[in-house]
Design an enzyme around this catalytic site. Structure first.
Site, PDB file in Angstrom:
ATOM      1  N   GLY A 227      30.871  36.199  48.376  1.00 24.17           N
ATOM      2  CA  GLY A 227      31.684  35.181  47.702  1.00 24.17           C
ATOM      3  C   GLY A 227      31.215  34.835  46.301  1.00 24.17           C
ATOM      4  N   ARG A 273      32.524  41.327  45.036  1.00 22.80           N
ATOM      5  CA  ARG A 273      33.018  41.152  43.674  1.00 22.80           C
ATOM      6  C   ARG A 273      31.910  41.129  42.608  1.00 22.80           C
ATOM      7  NH1 ARG A 273      37.639  38.444  42.833  1.00 22.80           N
ATOM      8  NH2 ARG A 273      37.343  37.469  44.873  1.00 22.80           N
ATOM      9  N   ARG A 309      46.054  41.718  42.001  1.00 21.41           N
ATOM     10  CA  ARG A 309      45.467  40.367  42.055  1.00 21.41           C
ATOM     11  C   ARG A 309      46.332  39.290  41.385  1.00 21.41           C
ATOM     12  NH1 ARG A 309      41.140  38.836  40.254  1.00 21.41           N
ATOM     13  NH2 ARG A 309      40.564  37.616  42.077  1.00 21.41           N
ATOM     14  N   CYS A 343      59.705  47.511  40.665  1.00 23.82           N
ATOM     15  CA  CYS A 343      61.025  46.861  40.701  1.00 23.82           C
ATOM     16  C   CYS A 343      60.993  45.534  41.448  1.00 23.82           C
ATOM     17  CB  CYS A 343      62.049  47.789  41.310  1.00 23.82           C
ATOM     18  SG  CYS A 343      61.635  48.202  42.995  1.00 23.82           S
ATOM     19  N   TYR A 372      38.388  44.681  43.814  1.00 19.40           N
ATOM     20  CA  TYR A 372      39.718  44.503  44.391  1.00 19.40           C
ATOM     21  C   TYR A 372      40.807  44.978  43.429  1.00 19.40           C
ATOM     22  CZ  TYR A 372      36.737  41.709  47.397  1.00 19.40           C
ATOM     23  OH  TYR A 372      35.720  41.310  48.213  1.00 19.40           O
TER      24      TYR A 372
END
Ligand code: LLP
Length: 413
Positions: A227, A273, A309, A343, A372
């Site tokens: 985290g 991350r 994201r 689209c 990510y």
């Protein structure tokens, strides 16, 4: 305004347009130095011999990146049998891998168990399933301490409203099931959520888990989860997570606990991350510009099939604009929406942001795209997933994943 590519000398001697010419657009570009720096920073978070770091590979599982992180001495956490498979290909051994799964079949558990990989189960029913299939073995349980954190409700994984972990009130049930199948609970783990910029909630979760740990007599390790955030708004001056103080606080808590309880235990964290996000810039091209009812739309090849994201969480990524290989920093600025080629109206990378005026043929750089980014990309609209290249420490560029081909689109038929 701070420009990431300049502060870090991200491209070294390479030019954005030359990279796109050689490898196609869009393109994930990684910088080996930044990747290694982040791995070292997090590895030295807590100065204790029994503190380890497992990289959570869901953030980015490129084989070459996994190999570099192994060289840096990180272990790994896997979420699926596929992640175990790729980790083995990258040279990770059974003891390097922790399988933190959620709602899996006995067969998928077996994939890990057969290889001698430690499994963490995250519900009483999964613990029972594990016990029925692998009695008299070791297992870890994922607990939910009722504490959550994260940048978006979708990525808060601890707390009272999420699907993860076993509530602390259910501890007696855990022991009942483990007695029934003769299981030895040698690990407990948690993950409160993704992207915190202050250590408060994480440390609260650590304290909570350490208290709970006292009920478990056979523990060999405690994993506090990941985290760890990164500053996505560097251009506005956002500061990184303060790791030095955080590491000292964590060390204090862990050593106190250890000396009070005289237990010989491995402590672990599980960042994804933090390790990879800042090592990559995603490049794409501008093909169109229009003004629809007073909204300016910049049309690019950076659709949400390439980076989801912003569309999924409303996430912010800093943007740099390159023209003739120069970073464009000058006025005039205008408020624009940067969109992709998918689209759906939700295909928005940037919403109403003041940026230097962007024209057709400019190149867009999306900062902090290493976590990510590629790992959540898709072939939606039958678009090819992009190539990935690594700018190595010596400045040379290595293709670390080929761009998809039309053949890839039909390989399952
Ligand atoms: N451990 C477990 C059990 C996890 O579920 C996760 C992330 C991590 C570790 C690593 O978390 P990190 O250090 O990367 O925050 N797609 C979202 C993030 C989803 C995180 C899911 N779990 C995003 O793009 O922000």
């Amino acid at each position: 305004m701070k420009y990431f590519s300049e502060i870090t000398d991200f491209y070294k001697q390479n030019k954005p347009s030359e990279l796109l010419e050689q490898f196609g657009s869009p393109l994930y570009v990684y910088n080996e130095d930044i990747l290694r720096q982040r791995a070292r920073q997090i590895k030295s978070l807590v100065d204790m011999p029994n503190f380890e770091v497992s990289y959570s590979i869901k953030a980015n599982s490129n084989l070459h990146i996994l190999k570099i992180l192994k060289e840096e001495g990180l272990y790994a956490d896997a979420m699926s049998d596929g992640e175990i498979f790729i980790l083995e290909k990258a040279g990770y051994e059974k003891d390097d891998i922790f399988f933190v799964c959620n709602n899996v079949s006995a067969e998928e558990m077996r994939y890990a168990v057969d290889r001698g990989i430690m499994v963490s189960v995250d519900s009483l029913s999964q613990l029972d399933l594990y016990g029925r299939n692998f009695p008299k073995s070791k297992v870890s349980v994922r607990l939910n301490p009722g504490i959550g954190a994260g940048h978006h409700q979708k990525v808060v994984t601890g707390g009272k409203t999420t699907k993860f972990g076993i509530n602390l009130e259910k501890i007696e049930d855990i022991f009942d099931i483990s007695r029934k199948y003769n299981l030895k609970i040698t690990g407990i783990n948690q993950h409160i959520g993704s992207l915190f910029m202050s250590s408060t909630e994480y440390l609260r979760g650590v304290n909570e888990l350490l208290q709970t740990a006292l009920f478990f007599k056979d523990l060999e390790f405690i994993d506090f989860g990941g985290g760890f955030g990164i500053p996505y708004k560097k251009q506005e001056g956002q500061q990184p997570l303060e790791l030095v103080q955080f590491g000292q606080d964590l060390k204090y808590i862990l050593s106190q606990w250890q000396s009070e309880n005289k237990r010989d235990i491995i402590f672990r964290c599980e960042p994804g991350r933090f390790v990879v996000a800042e090592s990559s810039i995603l490049l794409g091209k501008v093909y169109a510009k229009k003004n629809n009812y007073n909204k300016i739309f910049i049309g690019t090849d950076l659709g949400f099939s390439v980076l989801i994201r912003p569309a999924m969480y409303g996430s912010h990524h800093d943007i740099e604009v390159y023209r003739k290989n120069k970073l464009v920093k000058n006025k005039p600025f205008e408020s624009v929406n940067i969109t992709g080629n998918i689209c759906e109206s939700g295909d928005i990378l940037v919403e109403e942001r003041e940026l230097p005026v962007i024209n057709e043929e400019d190149i867009i750089g999306v900062m902090d795209a290493g976590a990510y980014g590629y790992s959540m990309s898709s072939n939606y609209n039958n678009r090819m997933r992009p190539a990935e290249v690594l700018i190595k420490s010596n400045g040379s560029v290595q293709l670390i994943r080929k761009r998809d081909t039309f053949e890839d689109l039909i390989k399952g038929f």
